[in-house]
Design a protein around this motif. Structure first.
Motif, short mmCIF file in Angstrom:
data_model
loop_
_atom_site.label_atom_id
_atom_site.label_comp_id
_atom_site.label_asym_id
_atom_site.label_seq_id
_atom_site.Cartn_x
_atom_site.Cartn_y
_atom_site.Cartn_z
N GLU A 200 -55.07 4.08 108.18
CA GLU A 200 -55.56 2.99 107.42
C GLU A 200 -55.97 2.38 107.54
OE1 GLU A 200 -53.79 1.96 103.55
OE2 GLU A 200 -53.50 4.17 102.29
N THR A 201 -55.52 2.27 108.74
CA THR A 201 -55.25 0.38 110.06
C THR A 201 -54.79 1.48 110.98
OG1 THR A 201 -52.92 0.48 109.73
CG2 THR A 201 -53.64 -0.36 108.41
N ALA A 202 -55.90 2.92 111.56
CA ALA A 202 -55.60 2.95 112.66
C ALA A 202 -57.24 2.91 113.70
CB ALA A 202 -55.69 5.17 112.70
N PRO A 203 -57.09 2.19 114.57
CA PRO A 203 -58.38 1.98 115.23
C PRO A 203 -59.30 2.87 115.59
CG PRO A 203 -56.74 2.49 116.71
CD PRO A 203 -55.99 2.35 116.07
N ILE A 204 -58.98 4.26 115.53
CA ILE A 204 -59.78 5.64 115.83
C ILE A 204 -59.64 6.70 114.01
CG2 ILE A 204 -60.95 7.64 116.49
CD1 ILE A 204 -60.02 6.07 118.77
N GLY B 244 -63.51 2.70 104.03
CA GLY B 244 -63.90 4.12 105.24
C GLY B 244 -63.03 4.58 105.79
N LYS B 245 -62.14 5.41 104.84
CA LYS B 245 -61.18 6.00 105.64
C LYS B 245 -62.11 7.82 105.94
CE LYS B 245 -57.00 8.41 103.48
NZ LYS B 245 -55.67 8.46 101.93
N ALA B 246 -61.30 8.84 106.63
CA ALA B 246 -61.76 9.61 106.97
C ALA B 246 -61.44 11.24 105.62
CB ALA B 246 -61.44 10.24 108.48
N THR B 247 -62.47 11.95 105.90
CA THR B 247 -61.59 12.78 104.85
C THR B 247 -62.77 14.07 105.08
OG1 THR B 247 -63.74 12.21 103.44
CG2 THR B 247 -61.72 11.26 102.38
#
Length: 284
Positions: free
Chosen positions: A155-159, A234-237
């Motif tokens: 959730e807080t990863a820059p990439i 904005g989470k990658a799924t």
């Protein structure tokens, strides 16, 4: 046949679990509340994989109740403000909303430990120690909890995570308990769990892709919890990386893989094949 068996096994597992929740008071009430709903899919997998290996419902119902207890504990904790901060679960207020955060933490703690108590029962048979050890690994630092830690970090990863990283995350967070559920029957029968492991690995990933699709297409009232949260964050799924149509195609391919893995069991495994198809057809 699948829906009938799902209803049967979920009822048996829930009754067993609620019978094991002793005493009165707020804690017991909240534990029963947290375990009163849901599909019961993991318990079904335990009991149906057991039936497939010649193990009776009388022996498999406690492992089924155990996995439902672990799953419920994970949801109660996952809903807390320090995790996903959800207000609804299965269409009802989450435990920390209906009571308070301290009660929710204790409910989760109590359900987790109760799961392992259920596995010690004589009716479970000679596989007790192996079931306890494998469930501890599936639920803990190498399995579900590890997956949840990766999810929080993401959730807080820059990439944003790539597709391989999401698969690894979900193999722990969602897949580990599904794999244990499907393998439990083989373990109780001292049989090779590999076909059930292959089945559950593909099915578990399809299940998670279906969840990502529901977060986009689902209705909160039907799903029973908030939807659209992944996109808002904005989470990658699977959907954001593959696209909606490609995600649906990938889920369908995984279901076919799961069904193919059951080839050694022939027609006896048809109910489990129906279960695999169900995970991408559900609306909640």
């Amino acid at each position: 046949m699948f829906q009938q068996r799902l209803t049967e096994t979920s009822g048996l597992a829930r009754a067993c679990l609620h019978d094991a929740i002793r005493n009165d008071g707020v804690l017991a009430e909240a534990m029963r509340y947290a375990t009163a709903g849901g599909k019961g899919l993991r318990g079904f997998l335990v009991m149906e994989s057991a039936r497939l290996h010649g193990v009776s419902d009388q022996r498999s119902v406690r492992p089924a109740a155990a996995i439902e207890a672990v799953h419920a504990y994970s949801l109660v904790h996952d809903d807390l403000p320090c995790m996903d901060d959800d207000d609804l679960r299965r269409g009802l207020p989450t435990v920390h909303r209906k009571w308070d955060e301290a009660t929710a933490v204790l409910v989760g703690d109590a359900l987790q430990t109760l799961a392992f108590e259920l596995l010690t029962h004589d009716a479970v048979g000679d596989a007790r120690v192996e079931l306890i050890a494998t469930l501890a690994r599936a639920a803990g630092q190498a399995g579900m909890v590890h997956g949840q830690a990766l999810d929080i970090a993401a959730e807080t990863a820059p990439i944003p995570l790539n597709i391989d990283e999401i698969i690894a995350l979900q193999a722990g967070k969602t897949g580990a308990l599904i794999r244990w559920s499907a393998e439990a029957g083989a373990l109780m029968a001292s049989a090779d769990p590999a076909p059930m492991r292959d089945y559950a690995t593909a099915m578990g990933l399809a299940f998670q892709i279906a969840d990502d699709i529901l977060d986009v297409e689902g209705n909160a009232q039907t799903v029973g919890k908030a939807v659209g949260k992944d996109a808002d964050a904005g989470k990658a799924t699977f959907v954001s990386l593959l696209g909606l149509n490609a995600a649906k195609t990938r889920a369908a391919e995984l279901v076919e893989q799961a069904c193919d893995a059951l080839a050694p069991y022939g027609q006896d495994a048809e109910t489990l094949r129906e279960a695999a198809r169900f995970v991408i057809q559900r609306d909640r």
